[in-house]
Design a protein around this motif. Structure first.
Motif, PDB file in Angstrom:
ATOM      1  N   UNK A  69      13.277  12.850 -15.622  1.00  0.00           N
ATOM      2  CA  UNK A  69      14.723  13.681 -15.204  1.00  0.00           C
ATOM      3  C   UNK A  69      14.401  15.039 -15.918  1.00  0.00           C
ATOM      4  N   UNK A  70      14.167  15.362 -17.154  1.00  0.00           N
ATOM      5  CA  UNK A  70      13.908  16.777 -17.523  1.00  0.00           C
ATOM      6  C   UNK A  70      12.926  17.487 -16.854  1.00  0.00           C
ATOM      7  N   UNK A  71      11.961  16.854 -16.007  1.00  0.00           N
ATOM      8  CA  UNK A  71      10.618  17.515 -15.511  1.00  0.00           C
ATOM      9  C   UNK A  71      11.445  17.961 -14.172  1.00  0.00           C
ATOM     10  N   UNK A 122      22.334  16.454 -12.270  1.00  0.00           N
ATOM     11  CA  UNK A 122      22.973  17.244 -13.637  1.00  0.00           C
ATOM     12  C   UNK A 122      22.865  16.124 -14.632  1.00  0.00           C
ATOM     13  N   UNK A 123      22.647  14.701 -14.435  1.00  0.00           N
ATOM     14  CA  UNK A 123      22.848  13.878 -15.577  1.00  0.00           C
ATOM     15  C   UNK A 123      21.734  12.810 -15.587  1.00  0.00           C
ATOM     16  N   UNK A 124      21.331  12.397 -16.378  1.00  0.00           N
ATOM     17  CA  UNK A 124      20.189  11.243 -16.346  1.00  0.00           C
ATOM     18  C   UNK A 124      20.944  10.049 -15.693  1.00  0.00           C
ATOM     19  N   UNK A 125      22.165   9.797 -16.004  1.00  0.00           N
ATOM     20  CA  UNK A 125      22.858   8.511 -15.182  1.00  0.00           C
ATOM     21  C   UNK A 125      22.758   8.851 -13.676  1.00  0.00           C
ATOM     22  N   UNK A 126      22.914   9.902 -13.308  1.00  0.00           N
ATOM     23  CA  UNK A 126      22.881  10.342 -11.620  1.00  0.00           C
ATOM     24  C   UNK A 126      21.482  10.188 -11.252  1.00  0.00           C
ATOM     25  N   UNK A 147      20.362   6.519 -10.770  1.00  0.00           N
ATOM     26  CA  UNK A 147      21.110   5.908  -9.566  1.00  0.00           C
ATOM     27  C   UNK A 147      20.414   6.494  -8.217  1.00  0.00           C
ATOM     28  N   UNK A 148      19.866   7.927  -8.392  1.00  0.00           N
ATOM     29  CA  UNK A 148      19.014   8.521  -7.408  1.00  0.00           C
ATOM     30  C   UNK A 148      17.660   7.524  -7.032  1.00  0.00           C
ATOM     31  N   UNK A 149      17.072   7.270  -8.280  1.00  0.00           N
ATOM     32  CA  UNK A 149      15.891   6.427  -8.211  1.00  0.00           C
ATOM     33  C   UNK A 149      16.165   5.058  -7.543  1.00  0.00           C
ATOM     34  N   UNK A 150      17.308   4.367  -8.051  1.00  0.00           N
ATOM     35  CA  UNK A 150      17.400   2.972  -7.561  1.00  0.00           C
ATOM     36  C   UNK A 150      18.106   2.970  -6.094  1.00  0.00           C
ATOM     37  N   UNK A 151      18.676   3.988  -5.804  1.00  0.00           N
ATOM     38  CA  UNK A 151      19.235   4.138  -4.293  1.00  0.00           C
ATOM     39  C   UNK A 151      18.042   4.522  -3.263  1.00  0.00           C
ATOM     40  N   UNK A 152      17.298   5.122  -3.917  1.00  0.00           N
ATOM     41  CA  UNK A 152      16.060   5.684  -3.042  1.00  0.00           C
ATOM     42  C   UNK A 152      14.818   4.865  -3.001  1.00  0.00           C
ATOM     43  N   UNK A 153      15.072   3.684  -3.907  1.00  0.00           N
ATOM     44  CA  UNK A 153      14.013   2.871  -4.015  1.00  0.00           C
ATOM     45  C   UNK A 153      12.532   3.357  -4.595  1.00  0.00           C
ATOM     46  N   UNK A 154      12.683   4.306  -5.331  1.00  0.00           N
ATOM     47  CA  UNK A 154      11.689   5.058  -6.000  1.00  0.00           C
ATOM     48  C   UNK A 154      10.980   4.047  -6.884  1.00  0.00           C
TER      49      UNK A 154
END
Length: 83
Positions: free
Chosen positions: A24-26, A31-35, A38-45
């Motif tokens: 996340x910081x890289x 804006x947030x770690x929680x977002x 969620x992006x990783x989970x939704x995008x199946x990364x």
């Protein structure tokens, strides 16, 4: 006591959380770690982590977790990219 061992199925969610927290910081895609989580989970990364047996174990490699007692505190992986 810290130990390093091949990942087990029950450790996948914790390993993904560790990877997201480090990335996340890289990448700063949200804006947030929680977002970002969620992006990783939704995008199946991080499908490679979910499918570690095929992606690593079945490909000449290994996906490792560093453990502090029963808690995942780090990850690392090696796999064959070319023959």
């Amino acid at each position: 006591m810290i130990t390093i061992a091949p990942i087990q199925h029950y450790q996948v969610a914790e390993a993904k959380l560790i990877l997201a927290t480090v990335a996340w910081p890289i990448f700063k895609e949200t804006d947030t770690l929680e977002e970002y989580i969620a992006l990783i989970e939704d995008g199946h990364y991080l499908r490679d982590v979910e499918n570690f047996q095929q992606e690593y174990n079945g490909n000449g490699g290994v996906f490792l977790v560093a453990m502090d007692d029963d808690r995942v505190i780090g990850t690392g992986a090696l796999r064959l990219l070319e023959g």
